[in-house]
Design an enzyme around this catalytic site. Structure first.
Site, short mmCIF file in Angstrom:
data_model
loop_
_atom_site.label_atom_id
_atom_site.label_comp_id
_atom_site.label_asym_id
_atom_site.label_seq_id
_atom_site.Cartn_x
_atom_site.Cartn_y
_atom_site.Cartn_z
CB SER A 302 83.94 -54.97 71.90
OG SER A 302 82.69 -54.32 72.03
CG HIS A 345 77.17 -58.09 81.48
ND1 HIS A 345 77.15 -56.95 80.70
CD2 HIS A 345 77.25 -59.13 80.61
CE1 HIS A 345 77.23 -57.28 79.42
NE2 HIS A 345 77.29 -58.60 79.33
CB CYS A 358 80.58 -56.00 80.81
SG CYS A 358 79.64 -54.82 81.80
#
Lengths: 593, 367
Positions: A302, A345, A358
């Site tokens: 991420s 989300h 997300c």
């Protein structure tokens, strides 16, 4: 003809001088062959941290040598000597045989680094041991055991291939050279220049008078950019884990910390490792010999969303207000790509998507960008190419493209793979140092600096030889507006109630950052041989990259913990404590800030 | 074609001197190579005999034809040698960090040795046409300078500083011999004083080291300085009569560096003493004086300059080598003509002597 006569007259006069006038003395010198050479080793340069704390020192060590010409009868002398230095005389004779007949007047090294008791025993029986010489030599000593071992490196005896190469001309058999790390990179600076003396010895090889001496020139001292206090803090935090911590000054590229765990004891390398010691280092599944900060490759996970966000914003695919609805999954063809948050989300914009990491948001950005456009941005952010740090074996990393896959794997690109890539999984690979350079560029507003580990070189007397200059690698491919948005997202990661790294928040310090959890899809099969860590090897790697203070960053950090599961739970706190230690420490105010 | 006077004017003295030097060389070389520890050096001794015989053959070849042919073919010879030098830089063998040798079948040759003769021939050819009684001006010197600098640069590139300097010395001596105009000479000297410090920057580390060591041997008593000191001990310890053949202790114990090539004189001086060394110097002096006599007696410019060049080549080599081993000059790799081991050097010197004989024999043929 006159000139020729004059020239020959000159030669004759010289000949007469040498052979007739000086002849007697020179004949005496040649008869005893009593002139010996003793080399004086140059003390190797020392290493200091950025604040002048000594990291690598030289300590005196005593080596036992023998000069065959003086050691008559050789066999008897060796027999006696072998008792004192506790080496079988057979082994000693083997060492001597290698040099036999070549240079009978040159010392042959028999044993390095004898202890004080042995030294005393030999010195007392000096006249019983003709030709035996104890040499005092500076010996490398790494002050902080196991600390910064990968960065500093270690020394080893020069090997035959190096001896023959041009780079190492002027080195001798048995000499120590830097094998890894700084010791290797700056070998030339550290080495200094050997001196020596010509001495006249008596029949037992004891020095009677010194004819000529040339002092050794000590090597230059290195002042590193490392902050030893911070380095040791990082190492304490990594203790028991496998992973790396790297930190740098975003405004200069000075590397403040480079810790890789597990580590090894460099001093053991100087005395020579036993086979068992070496094997246990090499077979350790946590790879202690590898500098994980620059040599190990991990999927950036991420933390890569920074790149995807920049690409999406710059290409106009999204803007600050674009929202995507995250239901916890994203359908692509007949495949379902899940968000890490199964419940979804909801509607998120880019800032929230970064803050809450997300996946669905970035799947859609990536899908619209296509892999090659994304790859262009990743490369422009410094991924997939070496940072050029002054250390050996830096890994390059990998930024996948369609062409790359066709070339390397012979398969065409699948659309779904783009989705994995856009959240930093899939074929993506990066070193912690690359992620650090990227993070610190985000921190300083877009300039990527080449990581520097050397601040300055000074002579042993303290005169400045060279000062390192910061070098710019490039600019992030992002405009002011984009940078602002990304920085806002990274700030919310730590400081928003819903951010993924609330745990990193510290009162009084404004930290920004990004977590990452790198899936370990397929470990090498042979790792299963180790029973205990087996379960662990399936856990994902934990990432955290960040900087502080957010508005005027003084430090950027990248942390990777192998199989640490979540970026927020293991890597984040380490980064937090490193930042805390650095910013709360009493430090002299630097003028150029 | 064959003239009885060819035999009549044959320079027996020159031949004798060359033969004597070769013989001394072989005798000393035998001591130098057998005194060492390993047997493989003995091959060097046999090889040198082969080279010496080859040298004699080449010498005969070079005095059989009329030396005027050299004038005609000067440019071709020069070009071939330059091409060989370029080949060395491309295909040459690396030995001890420099490329000097070219492997041709079973033998290796050192083109930088042969190029000395080529430079002498081409300069003799050039000066015999353009020299005048007023002396050469700076403009006249441009061509000879170019002719010298090309091989010089190629040899420096190998790098072989000793031979390169020798080429330069040769060319300079020949140029001064044919006379330079006074003012131009002053300019040249001025220019040289300025450029020498510049050359310093282009020298390799070890070359600088050697010069520094020469200027101050105490600087490096372990490296080159050590060699000089050991060489001086060897020479000095020979005293007046020497230690006797095959009895040089410095030689036997391998204290001498390069004892069969550059430092062979140390072996001779140690074993034969002042007497032997002086004898060697006298033979050289005789050889050189013969060479100069031939140069002066020759009645055409080409022959005169050619002979002067060859003689001066032998002179400089002997002078530099002897000076070097006695610590009068920096350690540069210049062999002692006809004494040091080395095929290319022997062949080159023999070619030179062949040419000298050639000129000497044909001096009556001038119109």
């Amino acid at each position: 003809m006159i000139w020729v006569l004059a020239a020959f007259f000159l030669l004759t006069v010289r000949l007469f001088y040498l052979q007739v006038i000086e002849g007697e003395e020179l004949r005496r010198l040649s008869k005893n062959n009593c002139i010996r050479l003793q080399s004086i080793d140059a003390p190797r340069g020392l290493c200091f941290d950025r604040n002048g704390v000594l990291l690598v020192d030289n300590r005196p060590a005593f080596d036992v040598n023998i000069i065959l010409r003086d050691a008559v009868p050789v066999a008897e002398t060796i027999d006696k000597l072998s008792k004192y230095i506790k080496v079988p005389s057979k082994e000693l004779m083997e060492k001597i045989d290698r040099y036999k007949g070549l240079f009978s007047y040159k010392p042959i090294l028999l044993k390095r680094n004898i202890d004080r008791n042995t030294l005393a025993a030999i010195e007392v029986r000096k006249f019983d041991l003709p030709g035996v010489i104890v040499d005092v030599k500076p010996r490398r000593y790494y002050i902080n055991k196991q600390s910064a071992s990968h960065l500093l490196g270690y020394l080893g005896e020069i090997n035959s291939r190096q001896l023959q190469s041009k780079k190492y001309s002027g080195y001798r058999v048995g000499e120590f050279v830097g094998k890894v790390g700084i010791e290797k990179t700056y070998e030339e600076c550290l080495r200094g220049k050997r001196g020596g003396r010509q001495v006249e010895v008596n029949s037992t090889g004891q020095v009677r008078r010194i004819l000529k001496t040339v002092g050794a020139q000590p090597g230059h001292n290195l002042f590193l950019t490392i902050d030893q206090v911070l380095q040791q803090k990082a190492e304490t935090l990594l203790n028991g884990l496998a992973g790396a911590v790297v930190a740098m000054e975003p405004s200069t590229g000075h590397v403040l910390v480079m810790a890789s765990s597990p580590s090894f004891d460099q001093n053991a390398f100087i005395s020579g490792l036993s086979h068992e010691q070496w094997n246990s280092l090499v077979s350790n599944p946590f790879r202690p010999m590898e500098n994980k900060a620059v040599q190990a490759l991990y999927p950036p996970a991420s933390t890569y969303k920074i790149v995807t966000a920049i690409a999406g914003l710059e290409e106009g695919i999204i803007d600050e207000n674009t929202t995507f609805d995250c239901l916890g999954y994203h359908k692509y063809g007949d495949r379902v790509f899940r968000c890490w948050k199964r419940t979804g989300h909801g509607k998120v914009n880019v800032v929230r998507a970064l803050a809450e990491s997300c996946d669905v948001f970035f799947y859609q950005v990536g899908q619209k960008l296509g892999v090659d456009r994304l790859a262009w941005y990743a490369k422009a952010c410094g991924l997939g190419s070496r940072t050029g740090i002054d250390l050996d074996h830096e890994a390059r990393g990998l930024v996948p493209t369609k062409a790359w896959k066709r070339r390397r794997l012979g398969m065409s690109w699948q659309g779904g793979e783009t989705l994995s890539v856009s959240i930093g999984q899939g074929y993506n690979l990066a070193t912690p140092l690359q992620m650090l350079v990227l993070t610190s560029a985000v921190a300083n507003g877009g300039t990527m600096y080449r990581p520097l580990i050397l601040k300055s070189i000074k002579t042993a007397e303290g005169l400045l030889v060279r000062k390192s200059k910061s070098r710019i690698l490039g600019k992030l491919p992002a405009g002011k507006k984009t940078m602002e948005i990304v920085r806002k997202g990274l700030w919310q990661v730590v400081n928003n109630r819903r951010g993924t790294a609330g745990i990193v928040h510290v009162d009084g310090i404004d930290i920004s950052g990004k977590t990452g959890t790198a899936q370990v899809v397929s470990r090498k099969k042979n790792d299963t041989a180790n029973k205990k860590p087996k379960a662990n090897f399936l856990k994902p790697h934990a990432w955290f990259v960040g900087y502080a203070p957010s508005d005027a960053p003084e430090i950027a950090v990248a942390v990777i913990v192998e199989h640490g599961e979540h970026g927020s739970s293991t890597a984040g706190p380490i980064a937090r404590d490193v930042i805390k230690t650095y910013l709360q420490k009493e430090r002299p105010v630097t003028a150029n800030r | 074609m064959f003239d009885r006077r060819l035999v009549q004017y044959f320079d027996w003295g020159l031949l004798g001197a060359a033969f004597l030097l070769g013989l001394i060389g072989l005798i000393v070389l035998y001591s130098a190579v057998t005194a060492g520890t390993s047997n493989q050096h003995n091959i060097l001794y046999l090889k040198q005999i082969v080279w010496f015989c080859g040298g004699l053959t080449v010498m005969v070849v070079f005095f059989l034809f009329n030396y005027k042919i050299l004038d005609r073919w000067g440019v071709v010879i020069y070009l071939i040698c330059i091409i060989l030098l370029v080949c060395v830089l491309i295909f040459g063998k690396y030995v001890g960090g420099s490329r000097r040798w070219l492997a041709v079948g079973p033998v290796t040759i050192q083109p930088s040795e042969l190029v000395k003769i080529a430079v002498i021939i081409i300069l003799a050819r050039h000066y015999s046409r353009y020299a005048n009684t007023n002396g050469l001006t700076l403009i006249d010197l441009i061509t000879p300078m170019a002719l010298t600098v090309i091989p010089f640069a190629l040899i420096v590139k190998q790098p072989d500083l000793g031979t390169a300097m020798l080429v330069l010395l040769l060319a300079a001596s020949m140029t001064i011999f044919v006379k330079i105009e006074k003012r131009s000479f002053a300019y040249l000297m001025g220019g040289a004083t300025i450029t020498f410090p510049l050359i310093w920057f282009f020298l390799k580390g070890y070359q600088k080291q050697r010069i520094m060591t020469f200027l101050n041997p105490d600087r490096d008593p372990l490296g080159a300085g050590y060699h000089i000191i050991q060489s001086k001990i060897a020479i000095g310890s020979g005293m007046i009569l020497g230690k006797g053949y095959l009895k040089g202790t410095q030689n036997i114990l391998s204290f001498l560096p390069e004892q069969h090539t550059d430092f062979i004189l140390s072996v001779l001086a140690e074993e034969w003493g002042f007497t032997g060394s002086l004898f060697l110097l006298i033979v050289y002096l005789f050889l050189i004086s013969r060479g100069l006599t031939i140069a002066y007696k020759c009645r055409d410019n080409f022959g005169t300059i050619l002979c002067f060049g060859i003689t001066v080549m032998i002179f400089w080599q002997a002078f530099i080598n002897v000076g070097m081993v006695m610590g009068l000059m920096p350690v540069v790799g210049v062999p002692l003509p006809l004494i040091s081991y080395g095929g290319s050097s022997v062949i080159t010197t023999m070619v030179g002597i062949g040419i000298l004989m050639n000129v000497s024999m044909r001096r009556f043929m001038m119109e």
